[in-house]
Design a protein around this motif. Structure first.
Motif, PDB file in Angstrom:
ATOM      1  N   GLY A  69      28.108  35.187  43.119  1.00 41.00           N
ATOM      2  CA  GLY A  69      27.230  35.754  44.133  1.00 41.00           C
ATOM      3  C   GLY A  69      26.620  37.069  43.700  1.00 41.00           C
ATOM      4  O   GLY A  69      25.418  37.307  43.866  1.00 41.00           O
ATOM      5  N   VAL A  70      27.461  37.941  43.134  1.00 39.70           N
ATOM      6  CA  VAL A  70      26.960  39.227  42.636  1.00 39.70           C
ATOM      7  C   VAL A  70      25.995  38.999  41.476  1.00 39.70           C
ATOM      8  O   VAL A  70      24.960  39.667  41.367  1.00 39.70           O
ATOM      9  CB  VAL A  70      28.136  40.123  42.199  1.00 39.70           C
ATOM     10  N   ARG A  71      26.297  38.014  40.636  1.00 43.54           N
ATOM     11  CA  ARG A  71      25.421  37.732  39.494  1.00 43.54           C
ATOM     12  C   ARG A  71      24.047  37.264  39.969  1.00 43.54           C
ATOM     13  O   ARG A  71      23.024  37.670  39.403  1.00 43.54           O
ATOM     14  CB  ARG A  71      26.067  36.679  38.590  1.00 43.54           C
ATOM     15  N   ARG A  72      24.016  36.422  40.972  1.00 47.03           N
ATOM     16  CA  ARG A  72      22.718  35.961  41.500  1.00 47.03           C
ATOM     17  C   ARG A  72      21.920  37.131  42.074  1.00 47.03           C
ATOM     18  O   ARG A  72      20.705  37.230  41.872  1.00 47.03           O
ATOM     19  CB  ARG A  72      22.932  34.888  42.568  1.00 47.03           C
ATOM     20  N   GLY A  73      22.609  38.033  42.784  1.00 43.08           N
ATOM     21  CA  GLY A  73      21.920  39.187  43.355  1.00 43.08           C
ATOM     22  C   GLY A  73      21.351  40.115  42.288  1.00 43.08           C
ATOM     23  O   GLY A  73      20.207  40.580  42.392  1.00 43.08           O
ATOM     24  N   THR A  74      22.138  40.373  41.254  1.00 42.89           N
ATOM     25  CA  THR A  74      21.665  41.271  40.193  1.00 42.89           C
ATOM     26  C   THR A  74      20.577  40.607  39.351  1.00 42.89           C
ATOM     27  O   THR A  74      19.661  41.287  38.869  1.00 42.89           O
ATOM     28  CB  THR A  74      22.835  41.712  39.305  1.00 42.89           C
ATOM     29  N   LEU A  75      20.651  39.287  39.166  1.00 42.05           N
ATOM     30  CA  LEU A  75      19.574  38.579  38.483  1.00 42.05           C
ATOM     31  C   LEU A  75      18.270  38.676  39.270  1.00 42.05           C
ATOM     32  O   LEU A  75      17.186  38.843  38.700  1.00 42.05           O
ATOM     33  CB  LEU A  75      19.950  37.111  38.263  1.00 42.05           C
ATOM     34  N   GLY A  76      18.377  38.564  40.597  1.00 39.54           N
ATOM     35  CA  GLY A  76      17.191  38.729  41.443  1.00 39.54           C
ATOM     36  C   GLY A  76      16.595  40.125  41.314  1.00 39.54           C
ATOM     37  O   GLY A  76      15.368  40.289  41.255  1.00 39.54           O
ATOM     38  N   LEU A  77      17.471  41.147  41.259  1.00 41.17           N
ATOM     39  CA  LEU A  77      17.003  42.518  41.086  1.00 41.17           C
ATOM     40  C   LEU A  77      16.284  42.680  39.750  1.00 41.17           C
ATOM     41  O   LEU A  77      15.207  43.307  39.675  1.00 41.17           O
ATOM     42  CB  LEU A  77      18.197  43.476  41.165  1.00 41.17           C
ATOM     43  N   ALA A  78      16.843  42.111  38.681  1.00 37.71           N
ATOM     44  CA  ALA A  78      16.195  42.175  37.370  1.00 37.71           C
ATOM     45  C   ALA A  78      14.842  41.475  37.395  1.00 37.71           C
ATOM     46  O   ALA A  78      13.863  41.957  36.808  1.00 37.71           O
ATOM     47  CB  ALA A  78      17.104  41.556  36.309  1.00 37.71           C
ATOM     48  N   GLY A  79      14.769  40.332  38.092  1.00 35.27           N
ATOM     49  CA  GLY A  79      13.502  39.619  38.197  1.00 35.27           C
ATOM     50  C   GLY A  79      12.436  40.425  38.912  1.00 35.27           C
ATOM     51  O   GLY A  79      11.261  40.432  38.511  1.00 35.27           O
ATOM     52  N   ILE A  80      12.822  41.116  39.980  1.00 37.73           N
ATOM     53  CA  ILE A  80      11.869  41.973  40.712  1.00 37.73           C
ATOM     54  C   ILE A  80      11.332  43.071  39.808  1.00 37.73           C
ATOM     55  O   ILE A  80      10.131  43.375  39.813  1.00 37.73           O
ATOM     56  CB  ILE A  80      12.552  42.572  41.962  1.00 37.73           C
ATOM     57  N   LEU A  81      12.201  43.668  39.005  1.00 40.44           N
ATOM     58  CA  LEU A  81      11.766  44.737  38.101  1.00 40.44           C
ATOM     59  C   LEU A  81      10.830  44.211  37.010  1.00 40.44           C
ATOM     60  O   LEU A  81       9.873  44.884  36.624  1.00 40.44           O
ATOM     61  CB  LEU A  81      12.982  45.420  37.479  1.00 40.44           C
ATOM     62  N   VAL A  82      11.097  42.999  36.512  1.00 35.23           N
ATOM     63  CA  VAL A  82      10.197  42.390  35.529  1.00 35.23           C
ATOM     64  C   VAL A  82       8.810  42.196  36.121  1.00 35.23           C
ATOM     65  O   VAL A  82       7.788  42.518  35.488  1.00 35.23           O
ATOM     66  CB  VAL A  82      10.764  41.055  35.018  1.00 35.23           C
ATOM     67  N   VAL A  83       8.747  41.685  37.353  1.00 41.15           N
ATOM     68  CA  VAL A  83       7.460  41.487  38.027  1.00 41.15           C
ATOM     69  C   VAL A  83       6.760  42.827  38.243  1.00 41.15           C
ATOM     70  O   VAL A  83       5.541  42.944  38.033  1.00 41.15           O
ATOM     71  CB  VAL A  83       7.666  40.763  39.371  1.00 41.15           C
ATOM     72  N   LEU A  84       7.514  43.842  38.647  1.00 43.13           N
ATOM     73  CA  LEU A  84       6.925  45.162  38.895  1.00 43.13           C
ATOM     74  C   LEU A  84       6.340  45.757  37.614  1.00 43.13           C
ATOM     75  O   LEU A  84       5.234  46.314  37.621  1.00 43.13           O
ATOM     76  CB  LEU A  84       7.993  46.095  39.469  1.00 43.13           C
ATOM     77  N   ILE A  85       7.060  45.620  36.501  1.00 45.63           N
ATOM     78  CA  ILE A  85       6.544  46.114  35.222  1.00 45.63           C
ATOM     79  C   ILE A  85       5.276  45.362  34.837  1.00 45.63           C
ATOM     80  O   ILE A  85       4.289  45.956  34.385  1.00 45.63           O
ATOM     81  CB  ILE A  85       7.612  45.993  34.123  1.00 45.63           C
ATOM     82  N   GLY A  86       5.282  44.041  35.028  1.00 50.00           N
ATOM     83  CA  GLY A  86       4.101  43.241  34.705  1.00 50.00           C
ATOM     84  C   GLY A  86       2.896  43.629  35.530  1.00 50.00           C
ATOM     85  O   GLY A  86       1.779  43.764  35.017  1.00 50.00           O
ATOM     86  N   LEU A  87       3.099  43.826  36.835  1.00 42.32           N
ATOM     87  CA  LEU A  87       1.991  44.233  37.704  1.00 42.32           C
ATOM     88  C   LEU A  87       1.480  45.616  37.330  1.00 42.32           C
ATOM     89  O   LEU A  87       0.270  45.877  37.357  1.00 42.32           O
ATOM     90  CB  LEU A  87       2.445  44.220  39.168  1.00 42.32           C
ATOM     91  N   ASN A  88       2.386  46.513  36.971  1.00 49.21           N
ATOM     92  CA  ASN A  88       1.971  47.868  36.634  1.00 49.21           C
ATOM     93  C   ASN A  88       1.248  47.926  35.295  1.00 49.21           C
ATOM     94  O   ASN A  88       0.467  48.844  35.044  1.00 49.21           O
ATOM     95  CB  ASN A  88       3.183  48.800  36.604  1.00 49.21           C
ATOM     96  N   LEU A  89       1.492  46.946  34.424  1.00 51.28           N
ATOM     97  CA  LEU A  89       0.764  46.890  33.157  1.00 51.28           C
ATOM     98  C   LEU A  89      -0.707  46.584  33.383  1.00 51.28           C
ATOM     99  O   LEU A  89      -1.580  47.145  32.725  1.00 51.28           O
ATOM    100  CB  LEU A  89       1.375  45.821  32.245  1.00 51.28           C
ATOM    101  N   SER A  90      -0.994  45.692  34.327  1.00 47.88           N
ATOM    102  CA  SER A  90      -2.374  45.242  34.527  1.00 47.88           C
ATOM    103  C   SER A  90      -3.120  46.050  35.571  1.00 47.88           C
ATOM    104  O   SER A  90      -4.302  46.359  35.410  1.00 47.88           O
ATOM    105  CB  SER A  90      -2.374  43.756  34.921  1.00 47.88           C
ATOM    106  N   ASP A  91      -2.454  46.429  36.663  1.00 44.88           N
ATOM    107  CA  ASP A  91      -3.153  47.052  37.784  1.00 44.88           C
ATOM    108  C   ASP A  91      -2.869  48.542  37.951  1.00 44.88           C
ATOM    109  O   ASP A  91      -3.448  49.187  38.817  1.00 44.88           O
ATOM    110  CB  ASP A  91      -2.777  46.330  39.095  1.00 44.88           C
ATOM    111  N   ARG A  92      -1.969  49.103  37.149  1.00 40.56           N
ATOM    112  CA  ARG A  92      -1.644  50.530  37.255  1.00 40.56           C
ATOM    113  C   ARG A  92      -1.255  50.907  38.690  1.00 40.56           C
ATOM    114  O   ARG A  92      -1.806  51.827  39.285  1.00 40.56           O
ATOM    115  CB  ARG A  92      -2.833  51.383  36.799  1.00 40.56           C
ATOM    116  N   LEU A  93      -0.303  50.162  39.244  1.00 41.05           N
ATOM    117  CA  LEU A  93       0.146  50.447  40.603  1.00 41.05           C
ATOM    118  C   LEU A  93       0.902  51.768  40.672  1.00 41.05           C
ATOM    119  O   LEU A  93       0.840  52.479  41.672  1.00 41.05           O
ATOM    120  CB  LEU A  93       1.051  49.307  41.097  1.00 41.05           C
ATOM    121  N   ILE A  94       1.624  52.078  39.604  1.00 38.36           N
ATOM    122  CA  ILE A  94       2.451  53.282  39.576  1.00 38.36           C
ATOM    123  C   ILE A  94       1.978  54.159  38.433  1.00 38.36           C
ATOM    124  O   ILE A  94       2.117  53.804  37.262  1.00 38.36           O
ATOM    125  CB  ILE A  94       3.943  52.921  39.399  1.00 38.36           C
TER     126      ILE A  94
END
Length: 469
Positions: free
Chosen positions: A203-228
């Protein structure tokens, strides 16, 4: 029966130790990588949003956080001993992965200036204390692990040092490839991956994998759109920004001013205008009036048709002056490829009227002093105009030390690459007490004396601009 009862706990203990052995060293290495990468990336970020002398703030923040985490681990050792070490490690890594993006947002959105006021002090304190939170969690995690696994200290230190060393190797390519804010988000991603490695249950592994996935998406979006990206820098809100990009040298942006001109801004401080003039229409133009009335233009009047070596040409003001006054050979040495290639040769080449692509202009990307030292060419003029940016390096080093362009050894190299009647032209800020200009003049005089010049004053010209009242 008794033997069987004694064997089961031993088997369970051996299995627990085997699981810990499989996760302990990778987990330590990943956490160390994340913490040191965050420290190095904050050094670069603080140099932009604060001031260059705050670059070392990241070091004290890391020490405060790690030390405070260790103290808390000692005070809470009885409580921490009740919890599984993998639960503690996974929790600290996951919380750090959540805290790092929040710290990034706080640093980017809290305006801090050099004004001496209570409000400014409180804002700087908020930045300082919030930035220490991820390091506090790492300190708590490492202290608990090292105390619990004291029999494996050599291997723990080995993993710790290996992770930190990899972060030192990774910071420069990460800044070049994904930029400052994304390098910090990448540190959060590595912390989330560490939480996955430490996870004590599916259960903890699934939660932390989800957190890592969110960060990957955030980095990808920030590469193209400069959100941050940088919002406040040096206490001033960044506006009219048309283009921005990071690398290990600096953050470079191009701003549009009220008159439609384009300004290259380096680390939200030093700036250089992109020249938007045609050298063929120089005579009698406003460009000629403005640029030839500035102190650096003295050398163009003295050597109008000479061969020029210009260190740090930036937006091309010295290059334009040299070309427009008849120089047949202008060599520019720009250390930052974003300025030389991305801005001047590509994105704003039309606006600059292809100044750096003219046949008489030869642009090189590299360190100016190294280029001069290694070249066999001789020049009529070696010129530097306000090339200082006061930026820290990616490692936080040399932010407060003397620029190596202004040493006695550097001046000797400049003189060695001049033609017999050549000139070294250096422009620096004067201020009310002329410490920078005085420093340059003193160094130049000392080198002339070393070269055997008796009457040094006859080889020196000092020009100061006086503002019209």
């Amino acid at each position: 029966m008794s033997t069987a009862n004694e064997t089961l706990p031993q088997i369970a203990s051996a299995r627990a130790n085997r699981i810990c052995e499989n996760t302990l060293l990778p987990g330590i290495a990943l956490s160390s990588f994340s913490a040191l990468l965050l420290e190095l990336a904050l050094t670069r970020l603080f140099s932009v949003v604060l001031f260059y002398h705050f670059a070392f703030l990241a070091i004290s923040i890391a020490l405060l956080g790690l030390g405070a985490g260790g103290v808390l681990a000692h005070l809470w050792k009885e409580r921490l001993n009740r919890w599984d070490i993998r639960f503690i490690a996974a929790g600290c890594s996951a919380l750090s992965a959540i805290a790092i993006p929040l710290v990034l947002e706080i640093v980017l959105h809290v305006p801090v200036s050099l004004q001496l006021s209570m409000g400014n002090f409180l804002r700087l304190t908020a930045v300082y204390m919030c930035s220490a939170v991820p390091f506090f969690l790492t300190g708590l995690q490492f202290s608990a692990i090292f105390a619990r696994e004291s029999s494996r200290i050599p291997r723990l230190y080995g993993a710790d040092l290996s992770g930190g060393a990899l972060a030192c190797l990774a910071i420069v390519p990460l800044l070049n490839w994904i930029g400052g804010p994304n390098a910090i988000l990448f540190a959060a991603l590595i912390s989330a991956i560490a939480a996955v490695v430490w996870s004590p249950s599916p259960g903890v592994r699934r939660g932390t994998l989800g957190l890592a996935g969110i960060l990957v998406v955030l980095i990808g979006l920030n590469l193209s759109d400069r959100l941050i990206d940088v919002v406040w820098a040096k206490g001033v809100r960044r506006k009219n920004v048309e283009f921005s990009r990071w690398n290990a040298i600096s953050r470079v942006e191009v701003d549009r001013d009220d008159n439609g001109a384009r300004v290259i801004v380096i680390d939200a401080d030093a700036n250089t205008y992109i020249m938007n003039a045609d050298p063929k229409r120089w005579e009698g133009s406003q460009w000629q009036d403005d640029l030839m009335s500035a102190p650096p233009a003295v050398v163009n009047a003295l050597r109008p048709h000479g061969d020029y070596a210009i260190i740090g040409p930036g937006g091309g003001v010295d290059v334009l002056r040299a070309v427009a006054n008849g120089s047949p050979n202008v060599t520019g040495i720009e250390i930052n490829p974003i300025i030389a290639n991305t801005i001047m040769r590509e994105r704003y080449a039309d606006f600059a009227q292809h100044l750096y692509q003219r046949p008489e202009v030869h642009l090189h990307v590299g360190d100016g002093r190294s280029f001069i030292r290694d070249t066999t060419a001789r020049y009529d003029v070696v010129q530097m105009t306000l090339v200082d940016t006061w930026a820290s390096t990616a490692a936080g080093a040399f932010a407060l030390s003397e620029n190596n362009l202004y040493t006695t050894q550097a001046f000797r190299e400049y003189f060695d690459h001049l033609k017999p009647d050549g000139i070294v032209s250096i422009t620096r800020w004067e201020f009310r007490e002329p410490r920078e200009a005085l420093r340059v003049a003193s160094v130049a005089m000392e080198v002339l004396r070393q070269l055997g010049v008796v009457d040094v004053s006859s080889h020196l010209i000092v020009v100061s601009q006086v503002e019209r009242g």
